[in-house]
Design an enzyme around this catalytic site. Structure first.
Site, PDB file in Angstrom:
ATOM      1  N   TYR A 436       0.821  -1.229   0.000  1.00 42.07           N
ATOM      2  CA  TYR A 436       0.000   0.000   0.000  1.00 42.07           C
ATOM      3  C   TYR A 436       0.848   1.269   0.000  1.00 42.07           C
ATOM      4  CZ  TYR A 436      -0.212  -0.206   5.296  1.00 42.07           C
ATOM      5  OH  TYR A 436       0.035  -0.266   6.631  1.00 42.07           O
ATOM      6  N   GLU A 437       0.161   2.365  -0.215  1.00 43.15           N
ATOM      7  CA  GLU A 437       0.818   3.678  -0.376  1.00 43.15           C
ATOM      8  C   GLU A 437       1.755   3.715  -1.580  1.00 43.15           C
ATOM      9  OE1 GLU A 437      -1.233   5.875   1.573  1.00 43.15           O
ATOM     10  OE2 GLU A 437       0.389   6.658   0.373  1.00 43.15           O
ATOM     11  N   GLY A 438       1.352   3.078  -2.654  1.00 46.05           N
ATOM     12  CA  GLY A 438       2.213   2.965  -3.831  1.00 46.05           C
ATOM     13  C   GLY A 438       3.094   1.747  -3.626  1.00 46.05           C
TER      14      GLY A 438
END
Ligand SMILES: Cc1cc2nc3c(=O)[nH]c(=O)nc-3n(C[C@H](O)[C@H](O)[C@H](O)COP(=O)(O)OP(=O)(O)OC[C@H]3O[C@@H](n4cnc5c(N)ncnc54)[C@H](O)[C@@H]3O)c2cc1C
Length: 597
Positions: A436-438
């Site tokens: 997550y978060e890229g």
């Protein structure tokens, strides 16, 4: 199972010697961050994280979250932990006093945030995302939106979320389909968002969703995306909570880890449309959201450090408790801690954790300097430094967290695979971090593309210059001169790889993508060694001044261990960057399935 103890001594050491807290405290903006204040905050946060939050970690994992009548039900102890967090003012440390913040350095709040994440990562995601939402609103919102929403978000009475992902739009946000139609002073938002962390709960009175959506006449692609604030409960003119907005949880995801974090499918505007307010300018939504995402990327890198610390403490406790066999040099049976290979694993866990901590706090410290410097040139340099380090903190710290939590399982032997020790939970929980978060592929592309190729290596060379200065300083130390030579060798290879990256990418469009991951891991390995060498030198200096804490000796040995056992990995990463992408590009789709087609 080991209790969590916040590593306050190491945090304080890193803040003082790596992220430059004394220099920050000498600036008017951060004059309240005196050593006594820093120490008091860390001690008290350490107490709260250990006594209030950490005990909810295992029960949270076992109980998970459930959806009942459209509301998310949370595990035992979560609401009370959140109440104590909010009442303690922990969510307000780094924010602007104009909106109820305490105006302290972000790097200080980072160390406190690390404690929440170590204590219970599922629970800690709620404060983490709320702080990102505050940051995005503070930097991009109108005065009216800020005065209506920020005080309650900063005090922790309301929490915040980040609504980017849709079924068809994950890594590529340019294809977002959610819609926002203007209506009077607001917009009506419709659409579905997936994987929304803490999209609903009853720990706080209101939830402020930051949502990416498109206006009806918006162009396709990134330029057509705008950012909206969509509250769960509407807020009337006097600031009181009004009606429920048209936003609902459609379902909850069942996950590999972080069972106690509510990961929600959110439905916006299924009835009349969810009332939303524009943040920033129309069409600039992704840029506004990037302020939140950059903050959150550093915070997710920090989660890698936090879960590594927790896994290390658990493994260390078990290795001291479990008796098995006679270690070399001993005549009687004893704890497995005595075996050389267990020590190798523990030292690897400790070295990665402390290197990651120093790197993450250092990047956050740069953001503090960028904020506090009156000199615009110096502020811009610090901002660029933090921007360069961000994908390394997110990518490298979360990749090594996989290894650290896996070593934690390994040290437990068979018991590591059994849930009751807790080692397995850390391993499962850590697995989300590179996603997550890229994803880390996206972080690697960011480092290579936006942070290196686009400025022709200027930011990369600025960091390498700093590494060179540390090498020079270490060369003068009898204890660290050999470590300095090793880091210098790694630096030369990294410089060559960067030149290779710049040259090859100009010739071959596939090159950056094919080598990006290895380039990021090479730079992470180098920067980790750099941070530990800085730490070792600082500890040596304190010892020379007569301080005799064993912690200082451990810090130096950790740096030497890293140079011997971990730093050499740069060579294999660099070799991939140097040989390039030929094998990857030669492989067709047909080749991938040729063994079973
Ligand atoms: C537990 C959890 C919590 C989350 N919380 C939130 C949240 O609060 N808010 C929110 O908006 N989202 C959230 N997400 C979504 C998360 O950020 C995305 O899952 C993530 O960005 C990846 O998107 P995707 O799942 O669509 O994967 P995809 O984009 O489909 O990627 C699949 C694979 O392809 C790779 N890939 C894709 N594009 C490229 C490219 N250009 N170059 C190289 N490789 C590429 C990826 O690295 C990955 O390995 C959460 C997800 C989970 C699982």
């Amino acid at each position: 199972m080991a209790d969590y103890k916040a590593p306050v001594k190491d945090m304080q050491f890193v803040l003082e010697n790596i992220s430059r807290m004394p220099q920050l405290a000498a600036m008017t903006t951060f004059e309240d961050a005196t050593p006594d204040m820093v120490s008091a905050i860390l001690e008290e946060a350490g107490r709260v994280s250990a006594a209030v939050i950490a005990p909810t970690n295992v029960t949270g994992d076992e109980q998970g979250v459930r959806l009942e009548n459209g509301t998310v039900k949370i595990p035992d102890g979560f609401a009370d932990a959140y109440k104590q967090y909010a009442e303690g003012g922990w969510g307000s440390l780094q924010f602007d006093p104009e909106y109820g913040g305490q105006g302290l350095p972000y790097s200080l709040s980072t160390s406190v945030m690390e404690m929440w994440q170590s204590a219970n990562m599922s629970w800690g995601l709620c404060p983490l995302l709320s702080q990102g939402a505050v940051e995005a609103l503070y930097l991009n919102g109108s005065d009216q939106l800020k005065s209506t929403y920020l005080p309650n978000m900063i005090s922790g009475e309301w929490t915040g979320t980040m609504n980017l992902t849709e079924p068809g739009a994950g890594s590529d946000l340019s294809v977002i389909r959610s819609k926002a139609v203007p209506e009077g002073d607001h917009y009506l938002v419709t659409g579905q968002k997936i994987f929304i962390t803490w999209g609903d709960h009853e720990m706080a009175d209101n939830i402020i969703h930051l949502v990416l959506a498109r206006l009806p006449d918006a162009p396709a692609g990134v330029r057509g995306i705008s950012l909206f604030l969509v509250p769960k409960f509407l807020v009337n003119e006097s600031g009181e909570l009004g009606e429920r907005n048209d936003v609902a949880v459609a379902s909850l995801e069942h996950k590999l880890g972080i069972h106690a974090s509510a990961t929600c499918v959110m439905a916006f505007g299924e009835k009349a449309g969810a009332v939303g307010y524009l943040i920033g300018e129309e069409g600039k939504g992704l840029a506004c959201m990037f302020t939140m995402m950059n903050n959150a990327r550093l915070a997710v890198g920090l989660q890698g450090v936090a879960i590594s610390e927790r896994a290390y403490q658990q493994a260390l406790w078990y290795a001291g408790d479990r008796t098995q066999g006679k270690a070399v040099g001993f005549t009687e049976e004893g704890p497995i801690l005595r075996h050389a290979d267990i020590r190798r694993m523990l030292m690897t866990m400790k070295a990665f954790t402390e290197a990651g901590r120093a790197l993450a706090y250092d990047a956050c410290g740069s953001l503090d300097f960028a904020h506090a410097h009156e000199d615009k040139t110096l502020a811009a340099q610090e901002k660029a430094r933090a921007a360069y380090l961000t994908p390394i903190v997110k990518g490298w710290c979360t990749e090594v967290a996989q290894e650290v939590t896996s070593l934690g399982v390994q040290i437990h032997g068979g018991m590591g695979f059994i849930e009751e020790t807790g080692a397995a939970q850390h391993f499962r929980d850590a697995r989300i971090l590179p996603i997550y978060e890229g994803t880390n592929s996206i972080q690697a592309l960011d480092l290579v593309g936006r942070k290196t190729l686009s400025d022709q290596g200027v930011a990369a060379h600025a960091i390498m210059k700093e590494i060179s200065a540390t090498v020079e300083q270490a060369s003068a130390s009898a204890r660290f001169s050999s470590a300095a030579r090793k880091l210098q060798a790694a630096l030369v290879v990294a410089q060559n790889s960067t030149s290779q990256l710049l040259a090859q990418s100009a010739e071959n469009a596939y090159f950056p993508g094919a080598v990006a991951y290895n380039y990021m891991m090479m730079m992470g390995t180098l920067c980790g060694g750099w941070q530990l060498l800085r730490s070792g030198l600082a500890a040596e200096g304190k010892q020379a001044q007569g301080e005799s804490d064993p912690y200082l000796e451990a810090k130096q040995l950790t740096a030497l261990f890293y140079m011997d056992q971990i730093l050499p990995r740069y060579l294999s990463y660099a070799a991939v960057v140097d040989t390039g992408s030929e094998a990857i590009m030669a492989f067709t789709d047909e080749h991938l399935e040729s063994a079973f087609s």
